[in-house]
Design a protein around this motif. Sequence first.
Motif, PDB file in Angstrom:
ATOM      1  N   PRO A 264       2.397   1.945   2.399  1.00  9.34           N
ATOM      2  CA  PRO A 264       2.706   1.230   1.157  1.00  9.34           C
ATOM      3  C   PRO A 264       3.756   1.957   0.329  1.00  9.34           C
ATOM      4  O   PRO A 264       3.931   3.178   0.430  1.00  9.34           O
ATOM      5  N   GLU A 265       4.468   1.193  -0.458  1.00 13.44           N
ATOM      6  CA  GLU A 265       5.455   1.729  -1.384  1.00 13.44           C
ATOM      7  C   GLU A 265       4.990   1.471  -2.813  1.00 13.44           C
ATOM      8  O   GLU A 265       4.271   0.505  -3.069  1.00 13.44           O
ATOM      9  N   ILE A 266       5.425   2.312  -3.735  1.00  8.62           N
ATOM     10  CA  ILE A 266       5.041   2.193  -5.143  1.00  8.62           C
ATOM     11  C   ILE A 266       6.317   2.047  -5.971  1.00  8.62           C
ATOM     12  O   ILE A 266       7.240   2.864  -5.858  1.00  8.62           O
ATOM     13  N   PHE A 267       6.356   0.986  -6.776  1.00  7.66           N
ATOM     14  CA  PHE A 267       7.512   0.711  -7.633  1.00  7.66           C
ATOM     15  C   PHE A 267       7.062   0.626  -9.083  1.00  7.66           C
ATOM     16  O   PHE A 267       5.906   0.308  -9.381  1.00  7.66           O
ATOM     17  N   VAL A 268       8.007   0.891  -9.980  1.00 11.61           N
ATOM     18  CA  VAL A 268       7.762   0.843 -11.423  1.00 11.61           C
ATOM     19  C   VAL A 268       8.696  -0.198 -12.030  1.00 11.61           C
ATOM     20  O   VAL A 268       9.893  -0.230 -11.702  1.00 11.61           O
ATOM     21  N   LEU A 269       8.145  -1.035 -12.907  1.00  8.59           N
ATOM     22  CA  LEU A 269       8.933  -2.017 -13.653  1.00  8.59           C
ATOM     23  C   LEU A 269       9.062  -1.529 -15.080  1.00  8.59           C
ATOM     24  O   LEU A 269       8.096  -1.550 -15.853  1.00  8.59           O
ATOM     25  N   LEU A 270      10.262  -1.071 -15.435  1.00 12.30           N
ATOM     26  CA  LEU A 270      10.506  -0.505 -16.757  1.00 12.30           C
ATOM     27  C   LEU A 270      10.831  -1.612 -17.753  1.00 12.30           C
ATOM     28  O   LEU A 270      11.391  -2.653 -17.375  1.00 12.30           O
ATOM     29  N   PRO A 271      10.515  -1.436 -19.037  1.00  9.60           N
ATOM     30  CA  PRO A 271      10.871  -2.446 -20.042  1.00  9.60           C
ATOM     31  C   PRO A 271      12.385  -2.575 -20.183  1.00  9.60           C
ATOM     32  O   PRO A 271      13.115  -1.578 -20.159  1.00  9.60           O
ATOM     33  N   PHE A 272      12.852  -3.812 -20.272  1.00 13.14           N
ATOM     34  CA  PHE A 272      14.260  -4.140 -20.535  1.00 13.14           C
ATOM     35  C   PHE A 272      15.202  -3.685 -19.425  1.00 13.14           C
ATOM     36  O   PHE A 272      16.411  -3.583 -19.645  1.00 13.14           O
ATOM     37  N   VAL A 273      14.688  -3.405 -18.249  1.00 12.50           N
ATOM     38  CA  VAL A 273      15.539  -3.068 -17.105  1.00 12.50           C
ATOM     39  C   VAL A 273      15.446  -4.232 -16.128  1.00 12.50           C
ATOM     40  O   VAL A 273      14.431  -4.406 -15.448  1.00 12.50           O
ATOM     41  N   LEU A 284       8.992   4.804  -7.535  1.00 12.86           N
ATOM     42  CA  LEU A 284       8.255   5.804  -8.307  1.00 12.86           C
ATOM     43  C   LEU A 284       8.960   7.155  -8.257  1.00 12.86           C
ATOM     44  O   LEU A 284       8.956   7.905  -9.249  1.00 12.86           O
ATOM     45  N   ALA A 285       9.590   7.482  -7.129  1.00 16.52           N
ATOM     46  CA  ALA A 285      10.291   8.764  -7.006  1.00 16.52           C
ATOM     47  C   ALA A 285      11.412   8.883  -8.025  1.00 16.52           C
ATOM     48  O   ALA A 285      11.651   9.965  -8.584  1.00 16.52           O
ATOM     49  N   ALA A 286      12.114   7.775  -8.309  1.00 23.29           N
ATOM     50  CA  ALA A 286      13.203   7.817  -9.279  1.00 23.29           C
ATOM     51  C   ALA A 286      12.674   8.039 -10.695  1.00 23.29           C
ATOM     52  O   ALA A 286      13.256   8.783 -11.489  1.00 23.29           O
ATOM     53  N   VAL A 287      11.546   7.417 -11.020  1.00 23.23           N
ATOM     54  CA  VAL A 287      10.997   7.535 -12.377  1.00 23.23           C
ATOM     55  C   VAL A 287      10.503   8.960 -12.618  1.00 23.23           C
ATOM     56  O   VAL A 287      10.757   9.549 -13.677  1.00 23.23           O
ATOM     57  N   VAL A 288       9.793   9.531 -11.659  1.00 17.12           N
ATOM     58  CA  VAL A 288       9.271  10.884 -11.877  1.00 17.12           C
ATOM     59  C   VAL A 288      10.404  11.902 -11.939  1.00 17.12           C
ATOM     60  O   VAL A 288      10.273  12.949 -12.590  1.00 17.12           O
ATOM     61  N   ARG A 289      11.521  11.622 -11.275  1.00 19.27           N
ATOM     62  CA  ARG A 289      12.682  12.502 -11.390  1.00 19.27           C
ATOM     63  C   ARG A 289      13.188  12.538 -12.838  1.00 19.27           C
ATOM     64  O   ARG A 289      13.489  13.592 -13.384  1.00 19.27           O
ATOM     65  N   VAL A 290      13.280  11.359 -13.455  1.00 22.17           N
ATOM     66  CA  VAL A 290      13.756  11.292 -14.831  1.00 22.17           C
ATOM     67  C   VAL A 290      12.768  11.975 -15.774  1.00 22.17           C
ATOM     68  O   VAL A 290      13.157  12.604 -16.762  1.00 22.17           O
ATOM     69  N   LEU A 315      -1.204   9.584  -0.164  1.00 20.47           N
ATOM     70  CA  LEU A 315      -0.434   8.343  -0.262  1.00 20.47           C
ATOM     71  C   LEU A 315       0.598   8.432  -1.382  1.00 20.47           C
ATOM     72  O   LEU A 315       1.769   8.029  -1.208  1.00 20.47           O
ATOM     73  N   ILE A 316       0.199   8.973  -2.534  1.00 21.77           N
ATOM     74  CA  ILE A 316       1.139   9.088  -3.658  1.00 21.77           C
ATOM     75  C   ILE A 316       2.261  10.065  -3.309  1.00 21.77           C
ATOM     76  O   ILE A 316       3.450   9.788  -3.561  1.00 21.77           O
ATOM     77  N   GLU A 317       1.910  11.175  -2.708  1.00 21.54           N
ATOM     78  CA  GLU A 317       2.927  12.174  -2.377  1.00 21.54           C
ATOM     79  C   GLU A 317       3.926  11.644  -1.365  1.00 21.54           C
ATOM     80  O   GLU A 317       5.133  11.859  -1.496  1.00 21.54           O
ATOM     81  N   SER A 318       3.439  10.920  -0.353  1.00 23.22           N
ATOM     82  CA  SER A 318       4.364  10.363   0.641  1.00 23.22           C
ATOM     83  C   SER A 318       5.251   9.293   0.029  1.00 23.22           C
ATOM     84  O   SER A 318       6.432   9.173   0.392  1.00 23.22           O
ATOM     85  N   ALA A 319       4.709   8.477  -0.894  1.00 25.29           N
ATOM     86  CA  ALA A 319       5.519   7.442  -1.531  1.00 25.29           C
ATOM     87  C   ALA A 319       6.636   8.043  -2.368  1.00 25.29           C
ATOM     88  O   ALA A 319       7.690   7.416  -2.557  1.00 25.29           O
ATOM     89  N   ILE A 320       6.438   9.268  -2.863  1.00 31.85           N
ATOM     90  CA  ILE A 320       7.465   9.911  -3.685  1.00 31.85           C
ATOM     91  C   ILE A 320       8.418  10.739  -2.829  1.00 31.85           C
ATOM     92  O   ILE A 320       9.643  10.575  -2.895  1.00 31.85           O
TER      93      ILE A 320
END
Length: 821
Positions: A264-273, A284-290, A315-320
């Motif tokens: 599975p993959e984990i994605f984040v939906l940011l406000p106004f993006v 999720l990897a991009a968000v935690v980088r920021v 699972l979380i670590e592999s998704a990131i």
Amino acid sequence: MMSSANEEALAAIDANSERVVRAHFSTYGHVRYAGVLARACACARARSHSHPARYSFQIEGYEHFLGSLLPQILLENSTICISSTARRVQHRVVFGRNGSAGVTIRKPVIAETDGEVRSVMPSEARLRGLSYACPVLCDMKHEITTYDGEPGTPLTTPVDKRVMERLEVPLFSLPCMVKSKFCHLSEKDPIQAGECAYDSGGYFIISGNEKCLVSQSKLRTNKPFVWPGRGAKRAWEAEVRSVHETKWRSTSTLRVFITPSRPPEIFVLLPFVMRGATPLEVPLAAVVRVLGVVDADTLRDLILDDGERDDVNELIESAIVDNPMWALSKDEVLTWIGDEGIKERGTSEKKKRRALSIFLNETLPHCGMADDEATWRKKAAFLGLCVRRLVAVSLGYEQPDDRDHNANKRLDGPGPLLAVLFRQLFRNHLKLFHRDMERYVEAGKSVDIVDHINSKMITSKLRYHFATGGWSLKSKTVSTGVVQMLSRMSSQAALSHLRRMSTPINRDGKSSTPRQLHASEWGIFCPSESPEGGACGLVKNLALLTHLTIGVAPGTLEPALRALGVGDTTCQPGGSPVFVNGNAVGRTDDATTLVARLRELRRSGDLTWELSVVLQRRCVFLYCDAGRCTRPLFVLSAADRLPAIFASTPVETELWGAMMAAGCVEYLDKWEEETSAVVATDVDDVRREGAGFYTHCEINKLAIMSLTVASIPFSDRNQAPRNMYQAAMGKQALSVPLLTYQQRMSDTHMFVNTTTARPLVDTFVGRMESISELTRGCEFVVAIMCYTGFNQEDSTIWNRAAIDRGLGLCPYYHPFRAELT
């Protein structure tokens, strides 16, 4: 086996349960007892965070808005700068003085046509059709700096600076809640002021009409929820509605979803993006980088949890780590988000700054809005909590959240409702103020800030919203029915109306789930008092002892947490995270001991009694925000102190404060109650199970009902629909609405029963003086002899002689107006 001390305590609870309910209403339920509240507060150790002086959450919420929330809103938008390179001058206007809002609130006044300004009482406002409103004044500072140089060049070299202070500038007039501390009746005898001694207050007077605010239900903020995902690509979705503690803005919603694919993959939906018309799916990897997660140690410290299941962490670590975005830097991720998800036109650098602004101000703003390492770590820690909860639900280890559970709801009372509306009106006023002053500065005219404050604008807008009931400036999100005409058919109808709440969803919808009675509403909402028709189950009434929290500043808890060994989350790895109102404040090595100590401090009065302490998923959640529905319960571990308190406190107005000070009674919300409390319905359950099984005991079984239903005799012997019918019809019974009915010529119509009598059968709630003196009807005694099958079912037989003697006589009062020329 029960010890003799425990048995004595249970016997005292059983014998005094009705007295405790009467003490609750005698002390906090009626304004006529205000004179003895000082002794009750003294029994509660007179702490600043002790039990409030009034039980009415309407009055408490209104006073909290004027005392705390209004200054916060003014300071949030406190500075306005206007520069003119052509005139070589800069004007700086600051609301407040010396770092404070400088707000002055005066009691309601009226300006007569001859120029006289004098105090106005609620009775006069009703008779003359006036709005009973408090003038709000604010201190302001005006700085004028003159710069040297040629016209059109940047302002760099100041030549002269003048500072002018304006004290108590009229800002607007806010409708005053009757019987609040800003009302004239708080210092005067209500009878001498032309008011009824049994009037509870808690309402407004707008153009001579009495209006009340109806609390609005909404989903809880700053807490992650996990639901089934929408669409084929989203298996499960976590949602967080985040709002800042002091900035009364609209909520910012963050969503995290996991795909059904393997792996599975984990994605984040940011406000106004947005990418086009749909939200941009950010890995999720991009968000935690920021958020500052740059290596495996930081990832393990903030996103993962050593006490979590291994497969969840893997699972979380592999998704990131397996995502290509993990190899990018923070600047590269922001550039990608800006190019892909920012609609605004401009250069790539401008879009990158906009993306950073979204992360700072719109992404989990309750964790902070500053660009520093501590704030980024707090946001990463909260995001890690959301992701772990999401993955645990997707793997079947935990159950998804229930939207209708009372622990997932909040009620917006007068404080939050007024704060949200005023912030919108004030920001609109500042835009006009800035535009008007800018025009004067560019024209070279003399500027006096008092002339540009349009106090009538905010006043008229507030009066419009109170008159119409619409509670938003945006046409697409208007909430109707927030303000309603106070029902004066009977005194019971008025008391019921002030404790009513509404769920703002479409009444025409056919969904039955939001209307059903949820098990978590036990002791919070009345199971019987709800209207028929489309509003059934969407409009409810608070139970007898339910209290709506007003809210306490979370910063007041931090000294106690530091003293109990909670380390700063920015520098202490490991341990259990501690969250205050959803904001990570640190970690503890022993969560169980911390929770026990916090509850001891709450019961002793050293911490606010509104505090909620929950231990779940190795995290300690502390909530002291506004809008939580709580109810009082006996603490069985301290029940051995009750016999002495009952014996030594004969005055009921002092009893509740004495029990609170001794830690025998505490308020719990539904989240804490369901995670840590085992509540006995009555003392017989405690005797049956023995000591140590139950942690709390109900104060009285009747406390699950509202005031109207608790006044129904033998309600436990009736069918449920019959109690619902009586809850509606009992408020329409003709009695004496107020003792001042002959002076209330402002009411359109009023019925007054002249043959009132005490009922033959009554409940102890109906016999309480503070709420029952005006709720008396007329006793009709009909004797029927059932002879040859004749019976009387759905009708009544009236005796003509009884009618001639005045049985059921009820005069009708209707005012007529005429002008004399």
